[in-house]
Design an enzyme around this catalytic site. Structure first.
Site, PDB file in Angstrom:
ATOM      1  N   ASP A 268       0.841  -1.201   0.000  1.00  0.00           N
ATOM      2  CA  ASP A 268       0.000   0.000   0.000  1.00  0.00           C
ATOM      3  C   ASP A 268       0.870   1.243   0.000  1.00  0.00           C
ATOM      4  O   ASP A 268       0.382   2.356  -0.195  1.00  0.00           O
ATOM      5  CB  ASP A 268      -0.919   0.003   1.234  1.00  0.00           C
ATOM      6  CG  ASP A 268      -1.859   1.208   1.239  1.00  0.00           C
ATOM      7  OD1 ASP A 268      -2.422   1.518   0.171  1.00  0.00           O
ATOM      8  OD2 ASP A 268      -2.015   1.840   2.301  1.00  0.00           O
ATOM      9  N   HIS A 292      -1.433   4.040  -1.360  1.00  0.00           N
ATOM     10  CA  HIS A 292      -1.434   4.546   0.018  1.00  0.00           C
ATOM     11  C   HIS A 292      -2.849   4.923   0.467  1.00  0.00           C
ATOM     12  O   HIS A 292      -3.118   6.077   0.801  1.00  0.00           O
ATOM     13  CB  HIS A 292      -0.480   5.745   0.144  1.00  0.00           C
ATOM     14  CG  HIS A 292      -0.028   5.987   1.548  1.00  0.00           C
ATOM     15  ND1 HIS A 292       1.209   6.510   1.848  1.00  0.00           N
ATOM     16  CD2 HIS A 292      -0.634   5.792   2.756  1.00  0.00           C
ATOM     17  CE1 HIS A 292       1.339   6.629   3.157  1.00  0.00           C
ATOM     18  NE2 HIS A 292       0.228   6.200   3.742  1.00  0.00           N
ATOM     19  N   ILE A 293      -3.734   3.916   0.485  1.00  0.00           N
ATOM     20  CA  ILE A 293      -5.145   4.181   0.819  1.00  0.00           C
ATOM     21  C   ILE A 293      -5.570   3.520   2.138  1.00  0.00           C
ATOM     22  O   ILE A 293      -6.766   3.358   2.393  1.00  0.00           O
ATOM     23  CB  ILE A 293      -6.103   3.724  -0.308  1.00  0.00           C
ATOM     24  CG1 ILE A 293      -5.896   2.239  -0.651  1.00  0.00           C
ATOM     25  CG2 ILE A 293      -5.927   4.599  -1.543  1.00  0.00           C
ATOM     26  CD1 ILE A 293      -6.997   1.657  -1.513  1.00  0.00           C
ATOM     27  N   GLY A 294      -4.574   3.150   2.965  1.00  0.00           N
ATOM     28  CA  GLY A 294      -4.898   2.452   4.218  1.00  0.00           C
ATOM     29  C   GLY A 294      -6.009   3.101   5.032  1.00  0.00           C
ATOM     30  O   GLY A 294      -6.936   2.437   5.490  1.00  0.00           O
ATOM     31  N   SER A 295      -5.937   4.396   5.220  1.00  0.00           N
ATOM     32  CA  SER A 295      -6.925   5.075   6.083  1.00  0.00           C
ATOM     33  C   SER A 295      -8.041   5.741   5.281  1.00  0.00           C
ATOM     34  O   SER A 295      -8.823   6.522   5.830  1.00  0.00           O
ATOM     35  CB  SER A 295      -6.214   6.134   6.938  1.00  0.00           C
ATOM     36  OG  SER A 295      -5.669   7.151   6.111  1.00  0.00           O
TER      37      SER A 295
END
Ligand code: NDP
Ligand code: DGY
Length: 327
Positions: A268, A292-295
């Site tokens: 991610d 980078h879409i974790g949150s």
């Protein structure tokens, strides 16, 4: 209060809090970069001059240059992230600047995404979905698109912190047989729920069917997953990284994936971000890469925005912040 107004408006309209800060606070003058795109470095350097507080994103490197440009007025930095590797912490501490960050409220969303990424990589979801579209699906075949499942597996967690524990909690019901973890010290109070064993990094690499990287990026963890690490992993093992790109040596990962040293990877986070579209890792079917879409759920980003604003406001008023980083 101003904070309550901000919170209500953000929940109602699902927008980042900085859009409302300006109108919700009377006694503070706000200068904001009013865009979802990152602020250009030159604008940041010029804009920060003389300011007392700074609300920043993880995409902004807050280093000596920015701190010098800000000058001695700057007393509070509030980052819209739990990760603080983009902040020059020693320099910040030296100058007596307080830092607010956003732990806990993004743990569930990030753990959920980590599990989604793990399943996508080990069960080859993007590759399979692509085959349906491009004619690769000719008929049902016994070995076609086979991958690796979680049932009876050993899962190794690098960094059994908030997110690491939340990942383990979600993976346990899939029938994981054993959890291993590594870190700077054993954490029996966190590990007991999963009966997880604290092991050295080398043993975690050798014994895990799935390695999930959820540690923070520090000088110690930078490049931790390298050639030696991958050479110890099983050929059937899968690596997942939702921490920071720099924890993984990407050249070594590419070689490990191409040579079949490991089965698959799910990332991610990468170095750099965004990853150039011609990057070798993007040519691999056994590497699933997300931006980078974790949150990235509406509720989580909204809560992060409110917390970051409240950290900033409390700091500016000289009060204790809802979440202050201990420097
Ligand atoms: P925590 O502080 O709760 O956990 C960090 C963990 O890193 C701790 O368990 C710590 O273990 C571990 N760690 C530190 N040094 C080492 C080491 N040398 N070896 C192994 N582990 C180590 O943070 P969170 O769980 O809240 O967040 C973790 C990270 O996840 C953030 O710093 C951020 O970079 C990333 N993140 C990514 C997101 C995304 O969108 N992909 C979203 C949110 C966070 P110990 O205490 O033993 O040192
Ligand atoms: C963080 O908070 O550190 C993430 O990477 C984004 O939510």
């Amino acid at each position: 209060s101003a904070a309550a107004v901000i919170e209500r408006r953000c929940r109602t309209f699902r927008v980042p809090v900085h859009r409302w800060l300006a109108c919700a606070t009377q006694d503070i003058t706000i200068q904001q970069w009013d865009s979802d795109e990152p602020i250009p470095r030159s604008e940041l350097l010029a804009g920060v001059a003389g300011k007392h507080g700074l609300l920043c994103l993880l995409s902004e490197r807050i280093d000596k240059e920015v701190l010098d440009a800000a000058g001695s007025n700057l007393k509070i930095i509030s980052t819209l992230s739990v990760g603080v590797d983009h902040l020059a912490l020693e320099e910040i501490k030296k100058r007596g600047i307080r830092v607010g960050y956003t732990p806990d409220i993004l743990t569930d969303a990030t753990a959920e995404l980590s599990v989604a990424l793990l399943l996508a990589a080990c069960r080859r979801l993007p590759e399979s979905a692509e085959a349906v579209k491009n004619g690769g699906w000719t008929t049902w075949k016994p070995l076609w698109m086979c991958g690796y499942g979680l049932s009876d597996s050993t899962v190794g967690i690098i960094g059994l912190g908030r997110i690491g524990q939340a990942v383990a909690r979600r993976l346990k019901p899939f029938g994981v047989k054993k959890f291993l973890y590594t870190g700077s010290r054993p954490k029996p109070e966190s590990a007991v729920e999963f009966q997880a064993d604290f092991v050295p990094l080398t043993k975690l690499a050798e014994e895990s069917d799935f390695v999930v990287v959820t540690c923070s990026l520090t000088p110690d963890t930078k490049g931790m997953c390298d050639k030696d690490f991958f050479s110890r992993m099983k050929k059937t093992s899968v690596l997942i990284n939702t921490s920071r790109g720099a924890v993984v040596n990407q050249e070594d990962l590419y070689q490990a994936l191409v040579s079949g040293q490991i089965a698959a990877a799910g990332l991610d986070v990468t170095t750099p971000e965004p990853l150039p579209t011609d990057h070798p890792l993007l040519s691999l079917k056994n590497c699933v890469i997300l931006p980078h879409i974790g949150s990235a759920t509406y509720a989580t980003r909204s809560a992060m925005s409110v917390l970051a604003a409240n950290n900033l406001l409390a700091g500016l008023k000289g009060e204790s912040m809802p979440n202050e980083l201990q420097l």
